[in-house]
Structures are given as C-alpha cells and as structure tokens.
Enzyme design. Structure first.
Site, PDB file in Angstrom:
ATOM      1  CD  GLU A  65       1.623 -10.025  -2.258  1.00 40.94           C
ATOM      2  OE1 GLU A  65       1.697  -8.808  -2.574  1.00 40.94           O
ATOM      3  OE2 GLU A  65       0.575 -10.559  -1.869  1.00 40.94           O
ATOM      4  N   GLY A 310       3.786   5.672  -3.499  1.00 34.64           N
ATOM      5  CA  GLY A 310       5.243   5.654  -3.424  1.00 34.64           C
ATOM      6  C   GLY A 310       5.855   6.624  -2.450  1.00 34.64           C
ATOM      7  CD  GLU A 311       4.864  11.696  -1.858  1.00 32.15           C
ATOM      8  OE1 GLU A 311       5.757  12.535  -2.009  1.00 32.15           O
ATOM      9  OE2 GLU A 311       3.674  12.001  -1.616  1.00 32.15           O
TER      10      GLU A 311
END
Length: 429
Positions: A65, A310-311
């Site tokens: 979201e 985050g990868e």
C-alpha cells in the site's frame, strides 16, 4: 449521523484498554515486529519536527500500500506541499525511508487509541489526510472529522468478503464512510460496494499500483550477480508463504535432471523465515545459500534464499520466470506488477482474489499462466526454461498489459486537487 452504539463502545474500550495496548506493543517489540527505537511513534509521540507550511498526511498499512502511494507523494511534494507518510510495519518503514522524496518524512502510524490519535494530530496538524485501500479505523476517522480535516480514501478496495461482513453492520460502516470527504475506488465494483455501504461521494480512479515505478536495484550488484549465474537456467519464487516453499523445492528436484545446473531463487514474503526455508531445502538434499548471510550463489548452489529487505528489484532483474507467492495457498496473491514491468513471464496459482483485476488483465494478455498445483508448476517452469522465445513473448505481453492499465495517479491527483487548493488557502471543510 449519530454514532452507533458499537462504535461508541469501541471508542470507550480502546481508551480503557490503553495499558493493555502498551503491553501488546512491548510484546511485539520483543518478537521483532516493532522498532524498539521508535516505539513511541505507535503511541502518537513524534520523533521528527513538523515541517513548516501545509501538510498532507498519507497512510498505507504495509509495503504494498505504501509503495503504491509514492507517486502521489512525489506529486504532492512537487506542488510544494510537505507530506507525512505513515505505515504500520518495520519492513515498510525501512524500505520507504530510502525512497521518499525531499519534502516527505516517515513515521509509524499510531495505534487507534483516542489519546494516541489526539497526540499525533496535535503535533502534525495535517491539512488533508489520504488513506490507502481499506484503512478505516473508527477513532482516527472520528478525530479527523471532529477537527474538520478532510479525509480521502485513495486506491480504495472493498473485497467481496469484507463487503459481506460489513453488510451485517450497516450502521457502523455507514457512520464511518459518511465522514470521508471522497472515496477513490480502484474498480467500478469497489465503487459500487463502497456506495452501497454508505459512502456518499465515490469515484473510480483505477489502481495506483499500475503507475508505481519498478523497484530499484544497484546496477553494479545486478551485474555482479548476473555474472555469477550466467549460463544457468534459473527461476524465482517471489513473496512465498508456508506451504509454497515445499512445492518450489519439489519442483526444483523434479526439474534438476532435465535442466542441469538449475538455480531456484526463493524470496519469502517475510524475510525472517529465511533460515526455515533454507533448512527445508537442505532436508530435501539440496544445497542452499542465504542472501542475508552474505552468501552468493556459486555453481554448487541449488536454492538461493533471498531473505533480505528492499532487494526484490535485484531478483526481478535476474529472473525472467517468476512465480508469485500467496497464490498456491489461500492468501490471495501478491502484486505481479513489479516483475511484469521488469520483463518477467508470470506464473501463479489459483488463489488471486486480493489482486483479481491485475491477474485477470495479465492472464488475458497471455503474459501470465495459472498453475493449479506443484505438478502443473513443474511443467510450466520446464516449458519456459526450454523455450526462451515463449518466455520473452509472455514477458512482453505482461509488460504491455500493465502499461495499458496505468493513469490512476493522474486521476487521483485531479480528484484531490480541490482539497489541496483548500489546504493552501487555509479553508478547511
């Protein structure tokens, strides 16, 4: 509309049970689900100064979201409006902090306790509040209404399951939805459900996720890992859940003889499950490596566990065949837009109700293929590994399908423009 009895009871109960909420927060912190250094934010205590001038509060519950809201945040900051972005999970906080544009700050959203919400609003004093998808918290809605701060639902969703539940409590949901200045729905079906539940002002703006930029990746890291896996057939199982990794491991074992040096990458939806996934692969006789331990996939690695935060942009760029998790088990399916934008052919199971519109569009364009079970998954992966031309055709079709459905950011900004103008004029409704 006066407050229904159950809403008044909820407000009273959350105030009385505040000490229990504190205990719950500390329990979650011990379990690693809350950031110990920022626990006060969950109680409405700010950890940053309020930016000067007009401020828009933008809220998304978790990673998906919040990321979908980034284009809106960027547009707002370009208009010279400060933006406060809130979310509720550690993972979303760490990821969003790296991607926010200048002029935007992040905080954890306070728990929906009256005193926490008052404390939060007293400090931040937003001129406008935008909440994503289906975040309807009674105390927050009431507090914004009492302060005459316009509240807009953006990228609004109302699943059939939620609609059926709310229909049993029409006065409660009606009393909340009538306090929204505007509801911007993803689809016509979402709009109709929101209107039937009592939202007085509803528009269809489309799905913001179609306009989200693909996740970034350091080109040097992409080049390094691409070199390590060069020449190997590989595929990625992304955002997997318990019950899916077993199928993925079984598929690897079934295909390894026909596809020598096969590399399977598994990115669990919750990275803390990395050790569990690696152990599962090793019990099946496979050699596993974990990204979080700094390991790289060498020629002997069978399963590479991408258990970092985050990868995903890196792994979507490495693999052109992607199984989307949450679809082989009844989770509802995670967002396939990112791998589609980065050139992957999509595979998914039958459980896609959380993103039915997206999967339907990509399926219809023949950019994705539904597999019912692990045997069908094995056949599909083997076919795509053996036919690079088919994989490229599917990837191109998936990217085109996603591109056609864009435009929600423009429609959203047009719809909230009157509220931005009001905020700048200091004329709150």
């Amino acid at each position: 509309m006066s407050l229904p009895f159950l809403v008044r009871t909820y407000r009273t109960a959350t105030a009385i049970l505040e000490p229990a909420v504190v205990g719950l927060l500390y329990w979650r912190q011990r379990k690693g689900r809350e950031d110990r250094t920022r626990l006060g934010e969950r109680q409405g205590y700010p950890s940053r100064a309020r930016p000067k001038g007009h401020l828009v509060w933008v809220h998304g519950a978790s990673i998906g979201e919040t990321l979908s809201l980034l284009p809106v945040v960027e547009r707002l900051t370009q208009r010279g409006v400060a933006v406060l972005v809130t979310s509720g999970t550690k993972t979303s906080a760490s990821l969003i902090a790296r991607r926010l544009p200048p002029g935007a700050v992040h905080q954890f959203v306070p728990v929906d306790v009256p005193r926490y919400i008052r404390r939060f609003l007293d400090h931040w004093q937003p001129d406008l509040a935008l909440v994503a998808e289906s975040e309807i918290w009674p105390n927050t809605v009431m507090a914004l209404d009492q302060r005459h701060i316009p509240l807009v639902l953006v990228n609004g969703r109302m699943s059939d399951r939620s609609f059926q539940r709310w229909q049993k409590l029409p006065r409660i949901i009606g009393s909340l939805l009538e306090r929204f200045a505007l509801c911007l729905a993803q689809t016509q079906e979402d709009a109709e459900r929101l209107a039937r539940l009592g939202a007085p002002r509803v528009l269809v703006s489309g799905n913001l996720k179609f306009d989200s930029a693909p996740p970034p990746a350091d080109p040097r890291v992409v080049a390094h890992l691409s070199g390590l896996v060069a020449g190997r057939p590989l595929w990625l199982a992304a955002s997997t859940h318990p019950g899916e990794e077993e199928s993925v491991v079984a598929v690897h074992r079934a295909l390894a003889q026909h596809h020598p040096h096969l590399l399977t990458i598994i990115a669990p939806r919750h990275p803390h499950r990395g050790p569990e996934v690696a152990a599962m692969a090793e019990r099946a006789g496979l050699r596993a490596g974990r990204r979080s331990q700094g390991m790289h996939p060498d020629r002997a690695t069978d399963v590479y566990v991408a258990d970092t935060v985050g990868e995903m942009g890196l792994f979507y760029r490495l693999a052109n065949i992607v199984l989307m998790g949450g679809t082989l088990v009844p989770i509802g399916g995670h967002n396939p837009i990112e791998p589609a934008k980065l050139g992957a052919a999509i595979l998914h199971g039958p459980h896609v109700h959380s993103a039915a519109e997206i999967y339907a569009a990509i399926d219809e364009a023949r950019g994705a293929l539904m597999v019912k079970d692990s045997a069908a998954l094995a056949r599909a992966v083997s076919r795509l590994l053996s036919n690079p031309a088919l994989t490229r055709d599917m990837a191109r079709a998936a990217a085109d399908a996603v591109h056609v459905l864009g435009g929600a950011v423009d429609r959203t900004m047009q719809s909230i423009e009157p509220f931005i103008v009001q905020a700048k004029l200091g004329a709150r409704r």
